[in-house]
Design an enzyme around this catalytic site. Structure first.
Site, mmCIF file in Angstrom:
data_model
loop_
_atom_site.group_PDB
_atom_site.id
_atom_site.type_symbol
_atom_site.label_atom_id
_atom_site.label_comp_id
_atom_site.label_asym_id
_atom_site.label_seq_id
_atom_site.Cartn_x
_atom_site.Cartn_y
_atom_site.Cartn_z
ATOM 1 C CD GLU A 34 -2.620 1.538 0.315
ATOM 2 O OE1 GLU A 34 -3.486 0.688 -0.328
ATOM 3 O OE2 GLU A 34 -2.354 2.911 -0.152
ATOM 4 C CB CYS A 42 -14.311 3.005 0.123
ATOM 5 S SG CYS A 42 -15.939 3.175 1.151
ATOM 6 C CG HIS A 441 -49.020 0.877 7.236
ATOM 7 N ND1 HIS A 441 -48.864 1.723 6.192
ATOM 8 C CD2 HIS A 441 -49.624 1.369 8.116
ATOM 9 C CE1 HIS A 441 -49.642 2.736 6.616
ATOM 10 N NE2 HIS A 441 -49.800 2.641 7.945
HETATM 11 C C1 LIG Z 1 -16.173 11.338 -3.045
HETATM 12 C C2 LIG Z 1 -16.561 9.736 -3.369
HETATM 13 C C3 LIG Z 1 -17.526 9.115 -2.787
HETATM 14 C C4 LIG Z 1 -17.763 8.085 -3.091
HETATM 15 N N1 LIG Z 1 -19.052 7.423 -2.295
HETATM 16 C C5 LIG Z 1 -19.364 5.989 -2.466
HETATM 17 C C6 LIG Z 1 -20.421 5.569 -2.056
HETATM 18 O O1 LIG Z 1 -21.133 6.093 -1.202
HETATM 19 N N2 LIG Z 1 -20.724 4.064 -2.255
HETATM 20 C C7 LIG Z 1 -19.939 3.691 -3.234
HETATM 21 O O2 LIG Z 1 -20.172 2.409 -3.262
HETATM 22 N N3 LIG Z 1 -18.794 4.014 -3.605
HETATM 23 C C8 LIG Z 1 -18.410 5.199 -3.603
HETATM 24 N N4 LIG Z 1 -17.481 5.797 -3.915
HETATM 25 C C9 LIG Z 1 -16.297 5.042 -4.957
HETATM 26 C C10 LIG Z 1 -15.454 4.000 -3.998
HETATM 27 O O3 LIG Z 1 -14.877 4.880 -2.905
HETATM 28 C C11 LIG Z 1 -14.765 3.438 -4.945
HETATM 29 O O4 LIG Z 1 -15.372 2.799 -5.805
HETATM 30 C C12 LIG Z 1 -13.765 2.277 -3.995
HETATM 31 O O5 LIG Z 1 -13.094 2.689 -3.109
HETATM 32 C C13 LIG Z 1 -12.998 1.528 -5.001
HETATM 33 O O6 LIG Z 1 -12.202 0.621 -4.271
HETATM 34 P P1 LIG Z 1 -10.816 -0.023 -4.863
HETATM 35 O O7 LIG Z 1 -10.412 -1.309 -4.053
HETATM 36 O O8 LIG Z 1 -11.075 -0.283 -6.359
HETATM 37 O O9 LIG Z 1 -9.964 1.088 -4.830
HETATM 38 P P2 LIG Z 1 -9.467 2.034 -3.559
HETATM 39 O O10 LIG Z 1 -10.231 2.086 -2.461
HETATM 40 O O11 LIG Z 1 -9.201 3.395 -4.249
HETATM 41 O O12 LIG Z 1 -7.966 1.591 -3.309
HETATM 42 C C14 LIG Z 1 -6.955 1.559 -3.756
HETATM 43 C C15 LIG Z 1 -5.597 1.554 -3.149
HETATM 44 O O13 LIG Z 1 -4.440 1.392 -3.907
HETATM 45 C C16 LIG Z 1 -3.471 2.149 -3.400
HETATM 46 N N5 LIG Z 1 -2.508 1.968 -4.657
HETATM 47 C C17 LIG Z 1 -2.572 2.674 -5.741
HETATM 48 N N6 LIG Z 1 -1.639 2.622 -6.594
HETATM 49 C C18 LIG Z 1 -0.590 1.902 -5.875
HETATM 50 C C19 LIG Z 1 0.510 1.695 -6.063
HETATM 51 N N7 LIG Z 1 1.216 1.805 -7.219
HETATM 52 N N8 LIG Z 1 1.316 0.730 -5.204
HETATM 53 C C20 LIG Z 1 0.821 0.465 -3.970
HETATM 54 N N9 LIG Z 1 -0.547 1.136 -3.809
HETATM 55 C C21 LIG Z 1 -1.347 1.640 -4.482
HETATM 56 C C22 LIG Z 1 -3.955 3.467 -3.131
HETATM 57 O O14 LIG Z 1 -3.211 4.067 -2.308
HETATM 58 C C23 LIG Z 1 -5.374 3.050 -2.489
HETATM 59 O O15 LIG Z 1 -5.065 2.608 -1.007
HETATM 60 C C24 LIG Z 1 -17.189 7.069 -3.691
HETATM 61 C C25 LIG Z 1 -15.836 7.785 -4.300
HETATM 62 C C26 LIG Z 1 -15.533 9.129 -4.098
HETATM 63 C C27 LIG Z 1 -14.273 9.674 -4.648
#
Ligand SMILES: Cc1cc2nc3c(=O)[nH]c(=O)nc-3n(C[C@H](O)[C@H](O)[C@H](O)COP(=O)(O)OP(=O)(O)OC[C@H]3O[C@@H](n4cnc5c(N)ncnc54)[C@H](O)[C@@H]3O)c2cc1C
Length: 459
Positions: A34, A42, A441
């Site tokens: 990470e 999220c 209800h």
């Molecule tokens: C403002 C906002 C509100 C949202 N609200 C909702 C909601 O209400 N409900 C919902 O379902 N979704 C919501 N989402 C979307 C949701 O946050 C994402 O869909 C979700 O977090 C995706 O998860 P993920 O595991 O794909 O990636 P992420 O949660 O983005 O995790 C990826 C991780 O990989 C790490 N990383 C990246 N590149 C590297 C690298 N090269 N080496 C090491 N580590 C790395 C990052 O630091 C990060 O910790 C929201 C998003 C935003 C921006």
């Protein structure tokens, strides 16, 4: 230095940690890398902090409406943004610490902090160290797009990440982008007391939804005093004594809006541009999303991509479901496919939009005969009792198979009530099953059978 593992997981977002749990549980050694914050988008800059802030904004909204319910607040309402922010920070910090402690205590899991980059199909580099494994799982998520609009380099702007660091209420917040993320922030900050303008390039808000949904959402936001500028086809920025001037060239209204702060909410891009994917032969599409097959395997055997970075979902639940699919196929001898899942999601304005399956527009485009049911939220006793009757519900049924193909509930409790429809769609049974159920209800869900019972055939 070089180390070998049974599996490497890149990213501690919504799929990676759970996958590490299953893999180590099956006896594998796992390296989890990470680069920033445990829990990913999220937990740190997405769902959790925004929904916590939305709860504060809702409290402010209800307090302002107190007199409607006979609850009189004699002192003027005041928002303490430092406390509001502290509340959101605490929720995120707690969850982040929980994920980190879980991973660090996970037997067989080695947590490595740093930026991972492919060196070969089975090897990544993290700083000076090389890690290799026969299985590599990419869960790198995405980040906010900063659009290349004229003047952007001359102004200070906010994204969903920097927005969460604010402990003040902007005097006039201009939100660029009238879609899911932008609208949540727009309503939240309006309720905190900011003047808010939403600027959207397309002719309507949340243009992926049906027109009636876009229109109802616009009315909800405008009823709270949010200014909405659609068809802003030529957005440009310039510094201004007040903060920022945003040129919009809309078909109606002033050509320029002056605000104190600008939030960019025009989309997300995958974190795949600095991952060395070419060293591993992992292919991406034109927008940088990693190409995967139905089981989330990339173009290189032994490498999978899960979550937002594969372009097959943009939600926490789609990322988590990716984990479930990959784990079931690898460890439980199953053959689960991404294409088998039915997408549901919510937009957390108030009242929320709960959605599942096809929109009406998409369903009509398939050419099949449809039955369409629609009811205003004003017909929901619960909504009337709560004096929150904005919105409507709509269901779309294939008139031949009698299966529900899509639904929308824009109204109080819509994000929860939609699950009744999502469940019946997953069960693969005709709509009559839900129509003949006896709902409780007074709830929002109780109107769904009534709506199903009175569906005219669509033209
Ligand atoms: C403002 C906002 C509100 C949202 N609200 C909702 C909601 O209400 N409900 C919902 O379902 N979704 C919501 N989402 C979307 C949701 O946050 C994402 O869909 C979700 O977090 C995706 O998860 P993920 O595991 O794909 O990636 P992420 O949660 O983005 O995790 C990826 C991780 O990989 C790490 N990383 C990246 N590149 C590297 C690298 N090269 N080496 C090491 N580590 C790395 C990052 O630091 C990060 O910790 C929201 C998003 C935003 C921006």
């Amino acid at each position: 230095m070089s180390r070998h593992f049974d599996a490497i997981v890149i990213g501690a977002g919504q799929a990676g940690p759970s996958l590490a749990g299953r893999l180590t549980g099956a006896g594998m050694t796992v390296a989890l890398v990470e680069r920033k914050l445990f829990g990913g988008t999220c937990v740190n800059t997405g769902c959790m902090p925004t929904k916590t802030l939305i709860a504060s904004a809702y409290a402010a909204h209800v307090a302002r409406r107190g007199a409607d319910y006979g609850v009189m607040l004699d002192a003027p309402l005041r928002i303490d943004m430092v406390r509001v922010k502290a509340r959101a920070d605490a929720v995120s910090a707690n969850a982040r610490a929980g994920v980190e402690a879980w991973l660090r205590g996970m037997k067989g899991c080695t947590v490595i902090e740093g930026h991972a980059r492919f060196i070969a199909p089975d090897t990544i580099g993290v700083g000076e160290e090389h890690l290799s494994a026969p299985r590599i799982f990419i869960n790198v998520g995405g980040r906010a797009v900063v659009p290349d609009l004229p003047g952007i380099d001359r102004i200070r702007y906010l994204t969903n990440t920097s927005m969460l660091k604010l402990d003040r209420v902007p005097r006039h917040l201009i939100v660029i982008g009238g879609s899911y993320i932008g609208l949540e922030f727009a309503q939240m900050y309006r309720r905190f007391g900011a003047a808010v303008t939403v600027v959207e390039m397309k002719p309507r808000l949340v243009s992926r939804e049906d027109e009636d949904v876009s229109q109802a959402i616009r009315e909800i936001l405008e009823s709270e005093g949010i200014a909405v500028r659609t068809s802003a086809e030529c957005i440009h920025f310039a510094p201004h004594a007040e903060g920022v001037a945003v040129g919009v060239e809309c078909t109606t209204g002033d050509p320029e809006i002056v605000g104190t702060d600008v939030l960019l909410a025009v989309g997300r891009r995958p974190n795949t541009d600095d991952l060395g994917l070419e060293q591993a032969g992992v292919k991406t599409d034109a927008r940088g999303y990693i190409q995967v097959d139905d089981s989330l395997t990339t173009s290189t055997a032994g490498i999978w991509a899960l979550g937002d970075c594969n372009g097959r979902g943009a939600f926490t639940h789609t990322a988590y479901n990716d984990f479930e699919i990959v784990a079931a196929n690898l460890l439980d001898g199953e053959q689960r496919k991404v294409s088998e899942r039915i997408l549901g999601y919510a937009l957390y304005i108030d009242p929320p939009l709960g959605r599942v399956g096809m929109t009406e527009t998409e369903a009509r485009a398939t050419g099949r005969k449809l039955l369409i049911g629609r009811r205003p939220m004003g017909r929901v006793a619960r909504a009337v009792e709560r004096d929150e009757t904005q919105g409507f519900m709509k269901v779309i049924v294939d008139s031949e198979t009698k299966r529900i193909v899509g639904a929308t509930i824009l109204g109080i409790g819509g994000d929860e009530a939609i699950h009744g429809i999502l469940d019946i769609m997953n069960a693969g049974v005709p709509y009559h099953v839900l129509q003949r159920a006896m709902p409780i209800h007074p709830t929002v869900s109780e109107l769904i059978p009534t709506m199903l019972g009175g569906m005219p055939t669509a033209d």
